[in-house]
Design a protein around this motif. Structure first.
Motif, PDB file in Angstrom:
ATOM      1  N   ASP A 101      14.334  31.855 -54.604  1.00 41.68           N
ATOM      2  CA  ASP A 101      15.322  32.526 -55.467  1.00 41.68           C
ATOM      3  C   ASP A 101      16.706  32.305 -54.863  1.00 41.68           C
ATOM      4  O   ASP A 101      16.854  31.636 -53.837  1.00 41.68           O
ATOM      5  N   GLU A 102      17.710  32.896 -55.481  1.00 39.47           N
ATOM      6  CA  GLU A 102      19.091  32.663 -55.042  1.00 39.47           C
ATOM      7  C   GLU A 102      19.373  33.230 -53.655  1.00 39.47           C
ATOM      8  O   GLU A 102      20.299  32.797 -52.969  1.00 39.47           O
ATOM      9  N   LYS A 103      18.580  34.223 -53.223  1.00 42.21           N
ATOM     10  CA  LYS A 103      18.805  34.849 -51.924  1.00 42.21           C
ATOM     11  C   LYS A 103      18.022  34.183 -50.798  1.00 42.21           C
ATOM     12  O   LYS A 103      18.267  34.453 -49.625  1.00 42.21           O
ATOM     13  N   SER A 104      17.078  33.318 -51.154  1.00 41.16           N
ATOM     14  CA  SER A 104      16.230  32.678 -50.154  1.00 41.16           C
ATOM     15  C   SER A 104      16.835  31.370 -49.660  1.00 41.16           C
ATOM     16  O   SER A 104      17.561  30.698 -50.388  1.00 41.16           O
TER      17      SER A 104
END
Length: 341
Positions: A239-242
């Protein structure tokens, strides 16, 4: 000779003769049971093909036993296997419920043997200088059924990317690679847009991406390694945070390359294992020589202790599957091996 070239040569011969023909079996060969007609019949995954082809070449030289290796794809191969037409099935995903039912109806019991790990690799044209990484959500936006004839440019996937035509290249629908990728990315096996270049031959996909600046494709890690001077692998983020992670032996072994790390298998007919000495000898050789040959063709071998567990599973001729016929993604090596012990 690279394994990709050898595979293409084999496909050409397959089209003309429908099999890979070896020398006639020796009368005094224990593996063939002194049977001139002894043959080991194999079909299935094009991804697993290079490993099995390498094993079969060595086995035929050593034993003079006739081995045929087809490339119908995992799904196509299971159809033959569950009709009793083959002894060994190459598979780039576990057997599914419908295939288990077909085998049961035909009285086919099987032994499931994990033999290596692979990292499905997403690649782009080397002239693509704007994509540094990609998320699972962005891949889903590209590949989901609703993207068909709708998502046609890179900018439609991510506004930060240019308004360049998006050209997609992926595995054919009979391929276990297609099943695994769609399950991992879209959320349902075989759920995909249809307007992309599909092929069971990974080299066709490689060439497609090489020849199209807006191209994006996916295939096994071995084909990326073979062509990494011509194409570019894209780091994947859950995801965008990973953090985005590139495929590699290390990222597969430590479980950080997700969700596109997957086990590879062979399935062996229990009847063939018990009644055909040449099949028993072939699988013995496969598991004995697999680690070196798997590394040679650029896949990721099981750790030695884990391969020993697979060999013990084979020696006991334990039938069945550790997956229950359900598609599953993201399984780690240590979890996989617990299922066959």
């Amino acid at each position: 000779m690279t394994f990709v070239y050898k595979r293409l040569l084999f496909i050409s011969l397959l089209a003309m003769t429908a099999c890979l023909v070896a020398c006639s079996p020796s009368k005094d060969n224990a593996a063939s049971g002194n049977n001139k007609n002894a043959i080991v019949k194999i079909d299935g995954s094009s991804t697993v093909f290079p490993i099995t082809e390498a094993v079969s070449e060595e086995f035929q030289i050593e034993t003079k036993t006739h081995v045929t290796v087809g490339i119908s794809g995992t799904g196509g191969g299971f159809k033959k296997f569950c009709r009793g037409e083959t002894d060994v099935q190459n598979a780039s995903r576990p057997i599914l419920e419908k295939e288990m039912a077909a085998c049961k109806a035909a009285g086919i019991e099987f032994i499931e043997l994990p033999i290596a790990f692979d990292a499905l690799t997403v690649v782009v044209n080397p002239k693509n200088d704007f994509i540094k990484s990609i998320t699972v959500a962005e891949l889903k936006k590209m590949w989901a059924p609703e993207a068909q004839q709708t998502i046609t440019t890179w900018q439609q996937v991510n506004p930060a990317w240019p308004d360049t035509a998006l050209k997609l290249f992926g595995a054919g629908s009979d391929s276990g690679t297609f099943d695994y990728f769609t399950e991992a990315i879209v959320g349902k096996a075989k759920s995909s847009r249809g307007d992309f270049t599909a092929s069971e031959d990974d080299n066709v996909l490689v060439q497609g991406v090489i020849n199209d600046k807006g191209g994006l494709g996916y295939f096994g890690y071995a084909y990326y390694e073979e062509n990494q001077d011509k194409i570019k692998a894209v780091p994947i983020a859950l995801d965008e945070k990973s953090a985005a992670v590139l495929p590699s032996k290390q990222s597969v072994m430590d479980g950080t390359y997700q969700p596109l790390s997957r086990p590879l298998f062979i399935y062996v007919s229990a009847k063939s294992a018990k009644e055909k000495p040449e099949v028993k000898a072939f699988v013995d050789a496969y598991l004995r020589d697999a680690t070196a040959l798997i590394e040679e063709v650029k896949f990721i071998p099981l750790p030695e202790k884990d391969m020993q567990a697979v060999q013990a599973h084979w020696a006991a001729l334990k039938t069945g599957t550790g997956f229950g016929g359900k598609p599953e993604v993201g399984i780690k090596i240590e979890d996989l091996l617990k299922r066959i012990q």
